[in-house]
Motif scaffolding. Structure first.
Motif, PDB file in Angstrom:
ATOM      1  N   GLU A 198       0.850  -1.194   0.000  1.00 33.90           N
ATOM      2  CA  GLU A 198       0.000   0.000   0.000  1.00 33.90           C
ATOM      3  C   GLU A 198       0.883   1.239   0.000  1.00 33.90           C
ATOM      4  OE1 GLU A 198      -3.118  -0.089   3.022  1.00 33.90           O
ATOM      5  OE2 GLU A 198      -2.654  -2.228   3.269  1.00 33.90           O
ATOM      6  N   ASP A 199       0.374   2.295  -0.585  1.00 30.31           N
ATOM      7  CA  ASP A 199       1.074   3.590  -0.592  1.00 30.31           C
ATOM      8  C   ASP A 199       2.495   3.472  -1.146  1.00 30.31           C
ATOM      9  OD1 ASP A 199      -1.162   4.787   0.611  1.00 30.31           O
ATOM     10  OD2 ASP A 199      -0.446   4.228   2.601  1.00 30.31           O
ATOM     11  N   LEU A 200       2.608   2.825  -2.279  1.00 32.04           N
ATOM     12  CA  LEU A 200       3.908   2.656  -2.922  1.00 32.04           C
ATOM     13  C   LEU A 200       4.505   4.027  -3.218  1.00 32.04           C
ATOM     14  CD1 LEU A 200       5.751   0.419  -4.029  1.00 32.04           C
ATOM     15  CD2 LEU A 200       4.582   0.670  -6.221  1.00 32.04           C
ATOM     16  N   PHE A 201       5.740   4.240  -2.861  1.00 34.11           N
ATOM     17  CA  PHE A 201       6.498   5.476  -3.087  1.00 34.11           C
ATOM     18  C   PHE A 201       5.946   6.690  -2.330  1.00 34.11           C
ATOM     19  CE2 PHE A 201       6.911   3.299  -7.367  1.00 34.11           C
ATOM     20  CZ  PHE A 201       8.081   2.657  -7.033  1.00 34.11           C
ATOM     21  N   TYR A 202       5.115   6.475  -1.300  1.00 33.89           N
ATOM     22  CA  TYR A 202       4.532   7.619  -0.594  1.00 33.89           C
ATOM     23  C   TYR A 202       5.603   8.512   0.041  1.00 33.89           C
ATOM     24  CZ  TYR A 202       5.376   6.004   4.164  1.00 33.89           C
ATOM     25  OH  TYR A 202       5.966   5.642   5.342  1.00 33.89           O
ATOM     26  N   ASN A 203       6.713   7.910   0.427  1.00 30.91           N
ATOM     27  CA  ASN A 203       7.753   8.689   1.102  1.00 30.91           C
ATOM     28  C   ASN A 203       8.951   8.976   0.188  1.00 30.91           C
ATOM     29  OD1 ASN A 203       8.644   6.063   1.000  1.00 30.91           O
ATOM     30  ND2 ASN A 203       9.421   6.012   3.084  1.00 30.91           N
ATOM     31  N   MET A 204       8.743   8.861  -1.110  1.00 31.49           N
ATOM     32  CA  MET A 204       9.809   9.120  -2.085  1.00 31.49           C
ATOM     33  C   MET A 204       9.281  10.079  -3.152  1.00 31.49           C
ATOM     34  SD  MET A 204      11.401   5.320  -2.495  1.00 31.49           S
ATOM     35  CE  MET A 204      12.871   5.878  -3.316  1.00 31.49           C
ATOM     36  N   PRO A 205       9.252  11.365  -2.869  1.00 32.63           N
ATOM     37  CA  PRO A 205       8.653  12.331  -3.791  1.00 32.63           C
ATOM     38  C   PRO A 205       9.273  12.313  -5.192  1.00 32.63           C
ATOM     39  CG  PRO A 205       9.407  13.411  -1.764  1.00 32.63           C
ATOM     40  CD  PRO A 205       9.771  11.969  -1.669  1.00 32.63           C
ATOM     41  N   ILE A 206      10.566  12.054  -5.291  1.00 31.42           N
ATOM     42  CA  ILE A 206      11.200  12.048  -6.612  1.00 31.42           C
ATOM     43  C   ILE A 206      10.686  10.879  -7.436  1.00 31.42           C
ATOM     44  CG2 ILE A 206      13.409  11.709  -7.780  1.00 31.42           C
ATOM     45  CD1 ILE A 206      14.582  13.712  -5.977  1.00 31.42           C
ATOM     46  N   ARG A 207      10.559   9.706  -6.825  1.00 33.98           N
ATOM     47  CA  ARG A 207      10.039   8.531  -7.531  1.00 33.98           C
ATOM     48  C   ARG A 207       8.587   8.763  -7.921  1.00 33.98           C
ATOM     49  NH1 ARG A 207      12.128   4.342 -10.057  1.00 33.98           N
ATOM     50  NH2 ARG A 207      13.414   3.789  -8.303  1.00 33.98           N
ATOM     51  N   LYS A 208       7.833   9.334  -7.006  1.00 33.70           N
ATOM     52  CA  LYS A 208       6.423   9.610  -7.266  1.00 33.70           C
ATOM     53  C   LYS A 208       6.277  10.588  -8.432  1.00 33.70           C
ATOM     54  CE  LYS A 208       2.385   9.762  -4.405  1.00 33.70           C
ATOM     55  NZ  LYS A 208       1.865   9.906  -3.092  1.00 33.70           N
ATOM     56  N   LYS A 209       7.164  11.558  -8.502  1.00 39.71           N
ATOM     57  CA  LYS A 209       7.122  12.551  -9.573  1.00 39.71           C
ATOM     58  C   LYS A 209       7.521  11.918 -10.915  1.00 39.71           C
ATOM     59  CE  LYS A 209       8.749  17.199 -10.666  1.00 39.71           C
ATOM     60  NZ  LYS A 209       9.611  18.293 -10.243  1.00 39.71           N
ATOM     61  N   ALA A 210       8.490  10.987 -10.895  1.00 38.10           N
ATOM     62  CA  ALA A 210       8.950  10.331 -12.125  1.00 38.10           C
ATOM     63  C   ALA A 210       7.847   9.484 -12.744  1.00 38.10           C
ATOM     64  CB  ALA A 210      10.174   9.477 -11.837  1.00 38.10           C
ATOM     65  N   LEU A 211       7.036   8.861 -11.909  1.00 38.96           N
ATOM     66  CA  LEU A 211       5.895   8.095 -12.394  1.00 38.96           C
ATOM     67  C   LEU A 211       4.687   9.032 -12.380  1.00 38.96           C
ATOM     68  CD1 LEU A 211       6.592   4.811 -10.433  1.00 38.96           C
ATOM     69  CD2 LEU A 211       7.009   5.227 -12.853  1.00 38.96           C
ATOM     70  N   ARG A 212       4.380   9.564 -13.531  1.00 42.24           N
ATOM     71  CA  ARG A 212       3.424  10.675 -13.641  1.00 42.24           C
ATOM     72  C   ARG A 212       1.993  10.347 -13.245  1.00 42.24           C
ATOM     73  NH1 ARG A 212       5.965  10.145 -18.301  1.00 42.24           N
ATOM     74  NH2 ARG A 212       8.007  11.056 -18.249  1.00 42.24           N
ATOM     75  N   SER A 213       1.621   9.063 -13.324  1.00 43.61           N
ATOM     76  CA  SER A 213       0.238   8.718 -13.014  1.00 43.61           C
ATOM     77  C   SER A 213       0.186   7.358 -12.341  1.00 43.61           C
ATOM     78  CB  SER A 213      -0.597   8.681 -14.299  1.00 43.61           C
ATOM     79  OG  SER A 213      -0.194   7.580 -15.101  1.00 43.61           O
ATOM     80  N   SER A 214      -0.951   7.056 -11.733  1.00 46.23           N
ATOM     81  CA  SER A 214      -1.102   5.744 -11.101  1.00 46.23           C
ATOM     82  C   SER A 214      -1.111   4.650 -12.164  1.00 46.23           C
ATOM     83  CB  SER A 214      -2.375   5.697 -10.256  1.00 46.23           C
ATOM     84  OG  SER A 214      -3.506   5.948 -11.052  1.00 46.23           O
ATOM     85  N   GLY A 215      -1.572   4.958 -13.377  1.00 50.18           N
ATOM     86  CA  GLY A 215      -1.541   3.992 -14.473  1.00 50.18           C
ATOM     87  C   GLY A 215      -0.120   3.632 -14.864  1.00 50.18           C
TER      88      GLY A 215
END
Length: 120
Positions: free
Chosen positions: A43-60
């Motif tokens: 659950e909440d994959l990459f929630y604490n890694m803003p750079i990774r979250k930003k690199a993956l632009r969408s949940s898709g």
């Protein structure tokens, strides 16, 4: 991510559940009800890694990467059954039986036309 691992081997009286938060054990291992095998819930994959979250632009896009990685494990680990299912979805994105052959796994992951061209 928040990760929960529930596992049980044949012959065990009960399953064991361990909850991880931020790469550390948060709860367990403790006995629980379960089926033979291992279930990993993320659950909440990459929630604490803003750079990774930003690199993956969408949940898709995030899901596509997860399906790709899990698909590779399913393809190359014969004898291992793998099911990947999103929360709230009835149908799994990947469903491979531990009895499926390499060719059968290729068909399930890539479709029959691709699989028939990959193996002699």
């Amino acid at each position: 991510s928040h990760l929960t691992v529930t596992t049980m081997t044949e012959g065990d009286a009960h399953a064991t559940k361990t909850v991880f938060r931020d790469s550390r054990i948060d709860e367990g291992p403790k006995p629980c009800a379960g089926l033979v095998g291992t279930t990993i819930s993320v659950e909440d994959l990459f929630y604490n890694m803003p750079i990774r979250k930003k690199a993956l632009r969408s949940s898709g896009e995030e899901l596509a990467k997860v399906v790709e990685v899990v698909g590779r494990y399913a393809l190359f680990h014969e004898g291992l059954g793998i099911t990947l299912k999103r929360h709230g979805q009835q149908r799994p994105d990947i469903c491979i039986s531990q009895k499926d052959s390499r060719l059968s796994r290729m068909r399930l992951l890539f479709g029959a036309p691709v699989a028939s061209n990959l193996l002699p």
